[in-house]
Design a protein around this motif. Structure first.
Motif, PDB file in Angstrom:
ATOM      1  N   ARG A 195      39.347  49.525  33.118  1.00 34.16           N
ATOM      2  CA  ARG A 195      39.123  49.443  34.555  1.00 34.16           C
ATOM      3  C   ARG A 195      37.847  48.663  34.869  1.00 34.16           C
ATOM      4  NH1 ARG A 195      40.189  55.770  34.457  1.00 34.16           N
ATOM      5  NH2 ARG A 195      39.954  55.199  32.282  1.00 34.16           N
ATOM      6  N   PRO A 242      34.305  47.783  36.974  1.00 34.09           N
ATOM      7  CA  PRO A 242      33.178  48.631  37.408  1.00 34.09           C
ATOM      8  C   PRO A 242      33.439  49.210  38.795  1.00 34.09           C
ATOM      9  CG  PRO A 242      32.398  46.531  36.532  1.00 34.09           C
ATOM     10  CD  PRO A 242      33.879  46.407  36.665  1.00 34.09           C
ATOM     11  N   GLY A 243      33.231  50.514  38.945  1.00 35.67           N
ATOM     12  CA  GLY A 243      33.430  51.162  40.240  1.00 35.67           C
ATOM     13  C   GLY A 243      34.877  51.286  40.649  1.00 35.67           C
ATOM     14  N   TYR A 244      35.769  51.209  39.685  1.00 35.31           N
ATOM     15  CA  TYR A 244      37.210  51.277  39.980  1.00 35.31           C
ATOM     16  C   TYR A 244      37.511  52.481  40.872  1.00 35.31           C
ATOM     17  CZ  TYR A 244      42.267  51.377  39.119  1.00 35.31           C
ATOM     18  OH  TYR A 244      43.636  51.372  39.258  1.00 35.31           O
ATOM     19  N   GLY A 245      38.311  52.259  41.932  1.00 35.50           N
ATOM     20  CA  GLY A 245      38.470  53.296  42.936  1.00 35.50           C
ATOM     21  C   GLY A 245      39.869  53.826  43.135  1.00 35.50           C
ATOM     22  N   ARG A 297      37.195  36.799  44.830  1.00 36.05           N
ATOM     23  CA  ARG A 297      37.668  38.037  44.209  1.00 36.05           C
ATOM     24  C   ARG A 297      38.917  37.801  43.372  1.00 36.05           C
ATOM     25  NH1 ARG A 297      41.204  40.364  48.785  1.00 36.05           N
ATOM     26  NH2 ARG A 297      41.390  38.531  50.112  1.00 36.05           N
ATOM     27  N   GLU A 324      32.671  42.704  33.610  1.00 36.32           N
ATOM     28  CA  GLU A 324      31.758  42.754  34.750  1.00 36.32           C
ATOM     29  C   GLU A 324      32.291  42.006  35.970  1.00 36.32           C
ATOM     30  OE1 GLU A 324      30.781  39.111  32.326  1.00 36.32           O
ATOM     31  OE2 GLU A 324      31.224  41.224  31.894  1.00 36.32           O
ATOM     32  N   ASP A 338      37.229  43.581  39.743  1.00 38.04           N
ATOM     33  CA  ASP A 338      37.021  44.219  41.041  1.00 38.04           C
ATOM     34  C   ASP A 338      37.291  45.717  40.964  1.00 38.04           C
ATOM     35  OD1 ASP A 338      36.647  41.834  43.048  1.00 38.04           O
ATOM     36  OD2 ASP A 338      38.263  41.240  41.698  1.00 38.04           O
ATOM     37  N   VAL A 339      37.004  46.402  42.047  1.00 37.70           N
ATOM     38  CA  VAL A 339      37.132  47.861  42.063  1.00 37.70           C
ATOM     39  C   VAL A 339      38.585  48.313  42.078  1.00 37.70           C
ATOM     40  CG1 VAL A 339      34.909  48.191  43.173  1.00 37.70           C
ATOM     41  CG2 VAL A 339      36.954  47.921  44.589  1.00 37.70           C
ATOM     42  N   TYR A 340      39.526  47.368  42.225  1.00 37.64           N
ATOM     43  CA  TYR A 340      40.958  47.690  42.205  1.00 37.64           C
ATOM     44  C   TYR A 340      41.654  47.131  40.966  1.00 37.64           C
ATOM     45  CZ  TYR A 340      40.546  43.053  44.295  1.00 37.64           C
ATOM     46  OH  TYR A 340      40.184  41.749  44.543  1.00 37.64           O
ATOM     47  N   SER A 397      42.647  46.920  37.033  1.00 33.23           N
ATOM     48  CA  SER A 397      42.813  47.620  35.762  1.00 33.23           C
ATOM     49  C   SER A 397      43.688  46.765  34.852  1.00 33.23           C
ATOM     50  CB  SER A 397      43.450  48.993  35.977  1.00 33.23           C
ATOM     51  OG  SER A 397      44.754  48.858  36.534  1.00 33.23           O
TER      52      SER A 397
END
Length: 442
Positions: free
Chosen positions: A96, A98-101, A322, A386, A389-391, A393
Motif C-alpha cells: 500500500r 503511504p497513508g493508504y486510506g 497523481r 513513496e 497515492d493514498v488510494y 495498492s
C-alpha cells in the motif's frame, strides 16, 4: 533519409533490450562508410540487402510484437492464473502507498482483476488460428473466463467485493470495459448463471454516489454496458456523465477532471478512453448523438498528438501528477486510437509502436518493478513506494495493461508490419524535418 540508410534502421530499431531505441536509430542513421575501392561484388551484396528489406521489416515488427506480448504475459500472469484457480486472495501481496486510506482487502482484488483484463481484452478478442501465439491466447482466454466465473460466484474463495465500499464502482467500470472491448470472446461464452450474477452485482453498484469528477464516467460505463447487453439501464447516469465531461473540456485535447483543472494523466487513465467507449455504445444503441461521439474522438486525437510529442527521444516521459504508478496506462488514448485505426494523420502507427516499446523497456526492465514472485510493485520506474497515492495498492497497478491495447491488432496490421519509425522527439532533437504543432479549437 536515403533508402539504404533507412533499411539499416529497421532491424536495429527492433532489437529488444540491445540498446535504447533512440541510440539504435542514431547508429543506423550514420550510414555505411563508403570505400572508393568498392568492388562490383560489394555493390551486389548491397543490392541483395535491399531486396531483403521487406523481410527485415517484418522481422522488426515481429520482434516488437513478441516483446510487448511477452511483457504483457509477464505482467498479467500472476493475476490471471491465480484468479482462475481461486487463489488470488491467498497469494497476491497487499503493498500500500503511504497513508493508504481504503479497506485494502475489500477493494484491491477487484482492482487487480478488472483492470488487468481490461487491457488484455483486445488481444483475447483476436480470432484463433494455428500460430503459437494463438495457442497461448486461447489458454489465457480460458483462464480469464474462469476467473470471471469465480469472481461473481459467492461460493468461490475469490468472490470479489461489489457490495461494500465505494471503490468497486471504479473497477467494475474496467470490468465492463473488458466486456465492451471483447464481447464475443469474454461475455458471450459465459454461462447464464454467471451472466446473471454479473448483472446483479453491477446493479447493486447504484447504491454508490459517484464523486463529482471522472467517477461520473465509472457509473456511466456500468450503465452503458448494461444497455449494450439489452439489460435494464439508467439513462440519467450516462446523460449526466456526457454533459459534465463536455462542460469540463479545457481545450486543446484536455478535459478537466471535475470543475478544477489539474495537470496529470487522468485524460489517459480514464477520461478519453471511457468517454469514447461509452458514447460509442450509446450511438450504436440509438441512445446517443453521432456529433457527440465524433467530437470526442477529435479531442482524443488531439490529446494523442500531444502525448506522442511528450515522449522523449530515449523513451521517457514527464513524471507528474497523481497516480503515476499506473505506468503505461497513461498512454491508453494513443494505443486505443491505434487499435481502432483512428490515429490522427500526423502520427504513423509505427511511431506509436516504437515509442511504446521504448517506454516499456524503460519501465519494466528496471530492477524492482516486479517483486521476486513476479507481482508488480509500487513505483513509476522500479520500486518507489513513496510516490504511491493514498488510494494505491498492489491491485491498482494492473491498470498498466491498458498500454498494451495495440496487441489486439493482428500481426499483419501496419502497426506491426510497417518499418520502424522515429517518433517526433527523436526527429526534433536530431535536427530532422518535423510537422509544426498548433492548438485546435474543437
Amino acid at each position: 533519409m536515403e533508402r539504404r540508410n533507412f533499411i539499416r534502421i529497421v532491424p536495429l530499431a527492433g532489437l529488444a533490450g540491445a540498446m535504447a531505441p533512440a541510440q539504435a536509430i542514431a547508429e543506423a542513421v550514420k550510414g555505411p562508410t563508403v570505400n572508393s575501392a568498392s568492388t562490383g561484388k560489394d555493390q551486389l551484396n548491397a543490392a541483395n540487402g535491399q531486396n531483403h528489406a521487406q523481410q527485415d521489416t517484418v522481422i522488426n515488427g515481429s520482434r516488437d510484437r513478441q516483446y510487448q506480448l511477452d511483457l504483457l504475459q509477464r505482467i498479467s500472469r500472476p493475476v490471471v492464473e491465480n484468479m482462475s484457480k481461486g487463489t488470488l486472495k491467498k497469494n497476491m501481496p497487499l503493498e500500500r502507498g503511504p497513508g493508504y486510506g481504503l479497506a485494502v482487502e475489500k477493494v484491491t482484488y477487484l482492482e487487480a482483476f478488472g483492470r488487468c483484463i481490461s487491457g488484455l481484452a483486445p488481444w483475447l478478442a483476436l480470432p484463433d488460428d494455428a500460430t503459437p501465439e494463438s495457442k497461448q491466447r486461447k489458454q489465457v482466454r480460458e483462464q480469464v473466463l474462469q476467473g470471471i466465473v469465480n469472481g461473481v460466484n459467492p461460493a468461490s474463495p475469490d468472490y470479489l467485493n461489489f457490495r461494500s465500499e465505494a471503490q468497486p464502482l471504479v473497477d467494475a467500470a474496467y470490468l465492463c470495459q473488458t466486456f465492451m472491448r471483447a464481447p464475443e470472446a469474454l461475455w458471450q461464452p459465459l454461462d447464464n448463471v454467471t451472466k446473471a450474477n454479473i448483472v446483479k452485482e453491477l446493479k447493486e453498484l447504484r447504491r454508490i454516489r459517484p464523486a463529482y469528477n471522472n467517477w461520473l464516467l465509472f457509473a456511466a460505463m456500468v450503465e452503458a454496458f448494461l444497455l449494450s447487453i439489452d439489460e435494464e439501464w439508467e439513462p440519467l447516469r450516462t446523460m449526466i456523465a456526457t454533459k459534465k465531461i463536455q462542460e469540463w473540456y479545457a481545450g486543446d485535447g484536455f478535459y478537466s477532471d471535475g470543475p478544477q483543472f489539474s495537470l496529470d494523466y487522468y485524460n489517459g487513465y480514464v477520461i478519453h478512453p471511457m468517454f469514447t467507449d461509452m458514447l460509442k455504445v450509446l450511438l450504436d444503441k440509438h441512445q446517443g448523438s453521432k456529433a457527440d461521439y465524433e467530437q470526442a474522438i477529435k479531442r482524443m486525437q488531439r490529446f494523442a498528438e500531444l502525448q506522442e510529442r511528450m515522449i522523449a527521444p530515449d523513451g521517457t516521459y514527464p513524471a507528474l501528477g497523481r497516480s503515476m504508478t499506473y505506468r503505461t496506462a497513461a498512454f491508453q488514448p494513443l494505443v486505443q486510437l491505434a487499435l481502432r485505426h483512428q490515429l490522427p494523420d500526423s502520427i504513423a502507427p509505427a511511431q506509436v509502436r516504437c515509442a511504446m516499446s521504448a517506454i516499456m523497456k524503460n519501465i519494466f526492465e528496471m530492477k524492482g518493478t516486479f517483486d521476486k514472485q513476479g507481482w508488480l510493485q509500487l513505483g513509476i520506474c522500479g520500486h518507489q513506494p513513496e510516490v504511491a497515492d493514498v488510494y494505491t495498492s498492489t491491485g491498482s497497478l494492473y491498470i498498466c495493461t491498458n498500454g498494451f491495447l495495440a496487441l489486439g491488432l493482428p500481426a499483419t496490421d501496419p502497426f506491426w508490419s510497417d518499418p520502424a519509425a522515429e517518433w517526433t522527439a527523436q526527429k526534433v532533437w536530431s535536427g530532422k524535418t518535423i510537422r509544426k504543432d498548433y492548438h485546435v479549437n474543437y
